[in-house]
Design a protein around this motif. Structure first.
Motif, mmCIF file in Angstrom:
data_model
loop_
_atom_site.group_PDB
_atom_site.id
_atom_site.type_symbol
_atom_site.label_atom_id
_atom_site.label_comp_id
_atom_site.label_asym_id
_atom_site.label_seq_id
_atom_site.Cartn_x
_atom_site.Cartn_y
_atom_site.Cartn_z
ATOM 1 N N ASN A 152 -12.509 -5.725 13.985
ATOM 2 C CA ASN A 152 -12.474 -4.282 14.217
ATOM 3 C C ASN A 152 -13.888 -3.729 14.394
ATOM 4 O O ASN A 152 -14.167 -2.950 15.307
ATOM 5 N N SER A 196 0.875 -1.177 0.000
ATOM 6 C CA SER A 196 0.000 0.000 0.000
ATOM 7 C C SER A 196 0.907 1.220 0.000
ATOM 8 O O SER A 196 1.955 1.212 0.655
ATOM 9 N N LEU A 215 -3.993 -6.143 18.923
ATOM 10 C CA LEU A 215 -2.755 -6.167 18.134
ATOM 11 C C LEU A 215 -1.707 -7.167 18.634
ATOM 12 O O LEU A 215 -1.094 -7.872 17.817
ATOM 13 N N TYR A 253 -9.680 -9.368 10.159
ATOM 14 C CA TYR A 253 -9.306 -8.221 11.003
ATOM 15 C C TYR A 253 -10.406 -7.146 10.935
ATOM 16 O O TYR A 253 -10.763 -6.542 11.942
ATOM 17 N N HIS A 254 -10.901 -6.920 9.733
ATOM 18 C CA HIS A 254 -11.966 -5.920 9.568
ATOM 19 C C HIS A 254 -13.201 -6.299 10.375
ATOM 20 O O HIS A 254 -13.820 -5.451 11.039
ATOM 21 N N ASN A 293 -7.045 -10.257 6.293
ATOM 22 C CA ASN A 293 -7.367 -8.853 6.550
ATOM 23 C C ASN A 293 -8.871 -8.638 6.693
ATOM 24 O O ASN A 293 -9.322 -7.800 7.477
ATOM 25 N N LEU A 308 -2.516 1.138 9.626
ATOM 26 C CA LEU A 308 -3.653 1.384 8.735
ATOM 27 C C LEU A 308 -4.858 0.624 9.281
ATOM 28 O O LEU A 308 -4.707 -0.456 9.839
ATOM 29 N N SER A 309 -6.056 1.147 9.101
ATOM 30 C CA SER A 309 -7.236 0.364 9.464
ATOM 31 C C SER A 309 -7.329 -0.829 8.519
ATOM 32 O O SER A 309 -6.854 -0.765 7.376
ATOM 33 N N PRO A 310 -7.937 -1.948 8.945
ATOM 34 C CA PRO A 310 -8.094 -3.083 8.038
ATOM 35 C C PRO A 310 -8.820 -2.667 6.747
ATOM 36 O O PRO A 310 -8.524 -3.175 5.669
ATOM 37 N N GLU A 311 -9.729 -1.722 6.875
ATOM 38 C CA GLU A 311 -10.460 -1.267 5.682
ATOM 39 C C GLU A 311 -9.512 -0.610 4.677
ATOM 40 O O GLU A 311 -9.585 -0.881 3.481
ATOM 41 N N ALA A 312 -8.606 0.229 5.161
ATOM 42 C CA ALA A 312 -7.658 0.905 4.269
ATOM 43 C C ALA A 312 -6.573 -0.048 3.779
ATOM 44 O O ALA A 312 -5.990 0.160 2.718
ATOM 45 N N ALA A 313 -6.292 -1.093 4.560
ATOM 46 C CA ALA A 313 -5.182 -2.000 4.230
ATOM 47 C C ALA A 313 -5.562 -3.034 3.166
ATOM 48 O O ALA A 313 -4.687 -3.692 2.610
ATOM 49 N N GLN A 314 -6.836 -3.194 2.878
ATOM 50 C CA GLN A 314 -7.258 -4.284 1.984
ATOM 51 C C GLN A 314 -6.720 -4.108 0.559
ATOM 52 O O GLN A 314 -6.625 -2.998 0.052
ATOM 53 N N LYS A 370 0.672 -4.448 9.181
ATOM 54 C CA LYS A 370 0.030 -3.347 8.470
ATOM 55 C C LYS A 370 -1.097 -2.706 9.282
ATOM 56 O O LYS A 370 -1.262 -1.487 9.275
ATOM 57 N N VAL A 371 -1.865 -3.542 9.999
ATOM 58 C CA VAL A 371 -3.012 -2.983 10.724
ATOM 59 C C VAL A 371 -2.613 -2.273 12.028
ATOM 60 O O VAL A 371 -3.476 -1.814 12.765
ATOM 61 N N GLN A 405 0.718 3.999 1.393
ATOM 62 C CA GLN A 405 0.863 4.680 2.687
ATOM 63 C C GLN A 405 1.871 3.996 3.604
ATOM 64 O O GLN A 405 2.135 4.475 4.692
ATOM 65 N N ARG A 406 2.389 2.829 3.196
ATOM 66 C CA ARG A 406 3.177 2.054 4.153
ATOM 67 C C ARG A 406 4.460 1.513 3.522
ATOM 68 O O ARG A 406 4.426 0.894 2.464
ATOM 69 N N PHE A 447 -9.374 -1.410 18.882
ATOM 70 C CA PHE A 447 -8.761 -2.485 18.097
ATOM 71 C C PHE A 447 -7.330 -2.763 18.568
ATOM 72 O O PHE A 447 -6.827 -3.877 18.430
#
Lengths: 261, 261
Positions: A186, A120, A200, A182-183, A179, B213-219, B209-210, A122-123, A196
């Motif tokens: 969350n 991603s 972790l 995880y969602h 993932n 980032l939120s799991p939603e953004a990480a997908q 990653k989580v 952002q990372r 959340f």
């Protein structure tokens, strides 16, 4: 290599994979010549950051790079291969699911350059540990792609198209599907007003555990123990979320089947 | 505390949770008085390792410990609570799903001491980062349990029974269910003659990653992109595994619904 004794690479694509590969190549001394992408903002941003040229049309790409890396969504690889002009360098795609034949049927020096990782923008990713799965249509092409991957990572693997397709499918389970769980979690903790973050350390340990134990040996929990009371209570708690309940039921059934039937 | 100015703890249970809690308490200077478990081998092994007394019958447990930690399977907590003799110390269970009332209805000083982590005897856990979820039936009991947890971890949280139940359900998703997906992937790669190790950097990164980032953004992935060709190919590959295909279909549908409907 160019007169500067450095690898020259051009990119087709400016999404998550192109972004991370190009940035890390640049950081390791590879010259990024040109970047083509239909997305103007993305290609210009990335080209600017890497001192490369942003290309507006695939037809105008320069033919002097050592490598052309096609890092586009899986369902766009074929289209890009057919519209790329003839080039001398090695043409490789980064798709897990696309066979090498899609590219080797058109290019004499070609192959696959598949990084088995989730990216991603952002990372940052620790590229040195990313498994690169390399395939070449000739030994020379495979060697060149291996050398290029070696600029980025210590984890280089010869993987053919059939194996890569299976690896990609397995990767969907441990990456996108994990993932999604995880969602789900969350959503559940946020509804209870909890953070959340509490989950972790558990998430980290579950991932670390399978480095030393097989997933089969690592399993714990209500389904593993076939604890019917806990399962009944969980199912009631999930009534407001039919989708989560369907997930719960399917996976619980499969775990019970694995260990108790 | 005893005359030695140290906490004294007795354990009911000798499974994964009792094993790790007792070992880590011992290592941090807590005295483990007695260990009861119906499993003779387990209780004697653990008692011997910690210089504690192995107890054959719950009725004969000594009443002088500061804490009695009931670390047994969730569906056995009630039974243990009703057969434990009267004691002065704080009696606490370690179950995520069992309400405090099960224990506070019988013991004046009682509560919950729930470590939110997955434990297997074969694997050490970094106890200092494990979130301990504490509940007490009085402020004094909560304070004492908090102090005991503080001997082990920096991550102590006041969590009531309702919250804990939700946390436990969420934990099943990110732990047992995630591990089941690892198992699925392991089966798939082994069938292709590949090593599960190739997936480990991906597994680690998805978990890391989580944190940011939120799991939603990480997908990412085929379902996230609604890439119908890749999904079709994956479904065909899964024909020999109806259970894996059912998982694939359910999770893929839910991801597509989340992002594309």
């Amino acid at each position: 290599m160019g007169r500067d004794n450095k690898y020259h690479v051009s990119f087709i694509g400016s999404g998550n994979v192109a972004f991370h590969l190009a940035k890390n190549m640049d950081a390791s001394g590879v010259i990024i010549d040109e970047i083509y992408s239909p997305n103007r903002d993305n290609r210009e941003l990335l080209a600017k950051a890497l001192n490369a040229k942003a290309i507006e049309s695939l037809a105008s790409i320069t033919a002097t790079s050592d490598f052309y890396i096609i890092a586009v969504p899986d369902d766009k690889v074929k289209e890009v291969v057919s519209s790329l002009p003839p080039v001398k360098g090695v043409v490789a795609h980064t798709s897990g699911i696309t066979p090498m034949s899609v590219i080797s049927s058109r290019f004499k020096n070609s192959g696959v350059f598949y990084p088995l990782q989730t990216f991603s923008k952002q990372r940052e990713v620790n590229i040195a540990t990313v498994p690169f799965c390399i395939e070449g249509n000739t030994e020379a092409a495979a060697e060149k792609l291996t050398a290029l991957a070696g600029k980025l990572s210590r984890n280089i693997n010869a993987v053919n198209s059939h194996e890569r397709k299976n690896l990609h499918l397995a990767a969907v389970f441990v990456s996108n599907f994990v993932n999604h769980l995880y969602h789900t979690a969350n959503t559940l903790v946020e509804e209870s007003g909890l953070s959340f973050d509490l989950l972790l350390p558990l998430i980290e340990e579950v991932a670390a555990k399978v480095k030393t134990l097989s997933p089969e040996a690592a399993q714990t929990g209500p389904a593993r123990r076939n604890d019917k009371n806990s399962i009944k209570m969980h199912r009631e708690m999930l009534n407001p979320h039919p989708d989560f309940k369907a997930l719960y039921d399917l996976i619980t059934r499969q775990i019970i089947k694995q260990y108790h039937e």
